[in-house]
Design a protein around this motif. Structure first.
Motif, mmCIF file in Angstrom:
data_model
loop_
_atom_site.group_PDB
_atom_site.id
_atom_site.type_symbol
_atom_site.label_atom_id
_atom_site.label_comp_id
_atom_site.label_asym_id
_atom_site.label_seq_id
_atom_site.Cartn_x
_atom_site.Cartn_y
_atom_site.Cartn_z
ATOM 1 N N GLN A 1 0.833 -1.198 0.000
ATOM 2 C CA GLN A 1 0.000 0.000 0.000
ATOM 3 C C GLN A 1 0.865 1.243 0.000
ATOM 4 N N VAL A 2 0.438 2.248 -0.754
ATOM 5 C CA VAL A 2 1.078 3.564 -0.755
ATOM 6 C C VAL A 2 0.004 4.601 -0.490
ATOM 7 N N ARG A 3 0.235 5.445 0.523
ATOM 8 C CA ARG A 3 -0.723 6.476 0.918
ATOM 9 C C ARG A 3 -0.209 7.839 0.461
ATOM 10 N N ILE A 4 -1.007 8.510 -0.374
ATOM 11 C CA ILE A 4 -0.607 9.789 -0.966
ATOM 12 C C ILE A 4 -1.453 10.917 -0.375
ATOM 13 N N GLY A 5 -0.816 12.052 -0.135
ATOM 14 C CA GLY A 5 -1.534 13.258 0.252
ATOM 15 C C GLY A 5 -1.287 14.355 -0.763
ATOM 16 N N CYS A 6 -2.334 15.083 -1.151
ATOM 17 C CA CYS A 6 -2.156 16.138 -2.144
ATOM 18 C C CYS A 6 -3.280 17.154 -2.026
ATOM 19 N N GLY A 7 -3.163 18.254 -2.755
ATOM 20 C CA GLY A 7 -4.211 19.253 -2.811
ATOM 21 C C GLY A 7 -5.361 18.785 -3.688
ATOM 22 N N ASP B 1 2.569 8.229 3.204
ATOM 23 C CA ASP B 1 3.880 7.808 2.720
ATOM 24 C C ASP B 1 4.553 8.869 1.864
ATOM 25 N N ILE B 2 3.744 9.638 1.140
ATOM 26 C CA ILE B 2 4.294 10.611 0.202
ATOM 27 C C ILE B 2 3.298 11.749 0.036
ATOM 28 N N ALA C 1 5.822 19.933 -5.534
ATOM 29 C CA ALA C 1 6.942 19.078 -5.159
ATOM 30 C C ALA C 1 6.447 17.817 -4.462
ATOM 31 N N ILE C 2 7.286 16.803 -4.469
ATOM 32 C CA ILE C 2 7.065 15.581 -3.702
ATOM 33 C C ILE C 2 7.799 15.709 -2.371
ATOM 34 N N VAL C 3 7.160 15.286 -1.295
ATOM 35 C CA VAL C 3 7.813 15.258 0.010
ATOM 36 C C VAL C 3 7.694 13.858 0.606
ATOM 37 N N MET C 4 8.791 13.401 1.205
ATOM 38 C CA MET C 4 8.843 12.114 1.882
ATOM 39 C C MET C 4 9.740 12.250 3.103
ATOM 40 N N ARG C 5 9.488 11.429 4.103
ATOM 41 C CA ARG C 5 10.390 11.397 5.251
ATOM 42 C C ARG C 5 11.789 10.985 4.794
ATOM 43 N N VAL D 1 7.678 3.235 -7.345
ATOM 44 C CA VAL D 1 6.874 3.327 -8.565
ATOM 45 C C VAL D 1 6.005 4.577 -8.547
ATOM 46 N N VAL D 2 5.357 4.849 -7.411
ATOM 47 C CA VAL D 2 4.494 6.018 -7.312
ATOM 48 C C VAL D 2 5.307 7.303 -7.405
ATOM 49 N N ARG D 3 6.396 7.373 -6.659
ATOM 50 C CA ARG D 3 7.248 8.562 -6.706
ATOM 51 C C ARG D 3 7.748 8.843 -8.116
ATOM 52 N N ASP D 4 8.303 7.829 -8.764
ATOM 53 C CA ASP D 4 8.850 8.018 -10.107
ATOM 54 C C ASP D 4 7.746 8.348 -11.113
#
Length: 310
Positions: free
Chosen positions: A95-101, A145-146, A276-280, A291-294
């Protein structure tokens, strides 16, 4: 650990956070009786009352508050365990959890995520929307996650990767005779010209509104909109109906989405936002997260941010 059920813990946490069994059921895509049963079984397992009703709201008891405080660390520990073994698995899954506007969620991410889902059907992707500050905070606490957010902002805990520029445009009703304020000539429009029109702007508190206000402030006077809304689509519909003009990110001006078409003009001086992308910094880069980031970065680099045709 023996006998503990993570689904029961999650159901309980959702009821506490949302204050309602029905809202928790909707979030989990379950029936309300199913959520109630999960909480009841957890109470029986622990031998304490966790939830009580106060009026129409479901509230945690003292024992419930104590348990809720422990669920965050439990969730993070489980995700840490999953992240640790993910690189040894075959295929892209998890699972990948994304946050965005909201704007990026509507106009940018769907095509990106559809392509990823088609290629990697075993990868589960969830999306949460909100403002940049809230999404960055959730990434910092590892509840996401991102993040795909608007710059600028700073955080020592996060790695920030610029992805794309999204210029803002002024929009008007597509029919010059319908456009409120009279004929709209071609070419870039200045803050002074824009300030003479009735404005339908995004609600205060958003980055979109802050940038628009800063640009309009170049007139040297206070500019107040005739309407403020929290929905880009609603703004476009009102503008298309001839009730005013607006300033929006160019990615929101997609041909064919509005029943009442709008025309777009560049701003002079130009104004926009950087996404921009932000990650810990200490985040384990699983195959799914990579995969999601790229995918987001590649789509951002290819994004056509030219002004749409009127």
């Amino acid at each position: 650990m023996r006998g503990f059920n993570l689904d029961q813990l999650q159901a309980f946490a959702d009821v506490v956070d949302l204050g309602s069994f029905s809202a928790a059921a909707e979030r989990c895509n379950l029936s309300q009786p199913a959520i109630s049963q999960q909480v009841k079984l957890l109470e029986q397992r622990l031998g304490v009352k966790l939830i009580e009703r106060i009026g129409k709201r479901a509230m945690p008891t003292a024992a419930g508050n104590a348990l809720r405080a422990q669920i965050g660390p439990i969730d993070q520990a489980i995700r840490g365990a999953l992240d640790a073994v993910a690189p040894f698995g075959s295929g892209v899954q998890g699972q990948v959890r994304i946050g965005c506007g909201a704007t990026a969620c509507i106009y940018f991410l769907p095509a990106v995520l559809a392509g990823i889902r088609q290629k990697y059907p075993d990868l589960e992707i969830s999306v949460k929307t909100g403002n940049t500050a809230d999404m960055a905070r959730l990434v910092e606490t590892n509840d996401l996650d991102i993040g795909f957010v608007t710059l600028p902002f700073a955080s020592r805990a996060l790695e920030i990767t610029p992805v794309m520029k999204d210029p803002f445009v002024a929009i008007f009703a597509a029919n010059p005779e319908t456009a409120s304020g009279g004929d709209i000539s071609d070419g870039p429009i200045s803050p002074s010209e824009m300030a003479e029109l009735p404005l339908v702007l995004f609600e205060q508190g958003s980055n979109t509104r802050t940038l628009a206000d800063d640009w309009l402030r170049k007139t040297g006077r206070s500019v107040r909109p005739v309407m403020e809304l929290g929905s880009v689509e609603a703004i476009k519909e009102l503008v298309g109906a001839g009730l005013g003009a607006s300033i929006l990110p160019s990615m929101a001006i997609v041909a064919g989405r509005s029943h009442l078409p709008v025309q777009a003009r560049a701003l002079d001086p130009a104004m926009g936002r950087d996404l921009a992308i932000v990650m810990r910094r200490d985040k384990t880069l699983t195959q799914g997260l990579r995969v999601v980031r790229d995918g987001i970065i590649a789509a951002g680099q290819k994004a056509d941010v030219a002004l749409p045709a009127s």
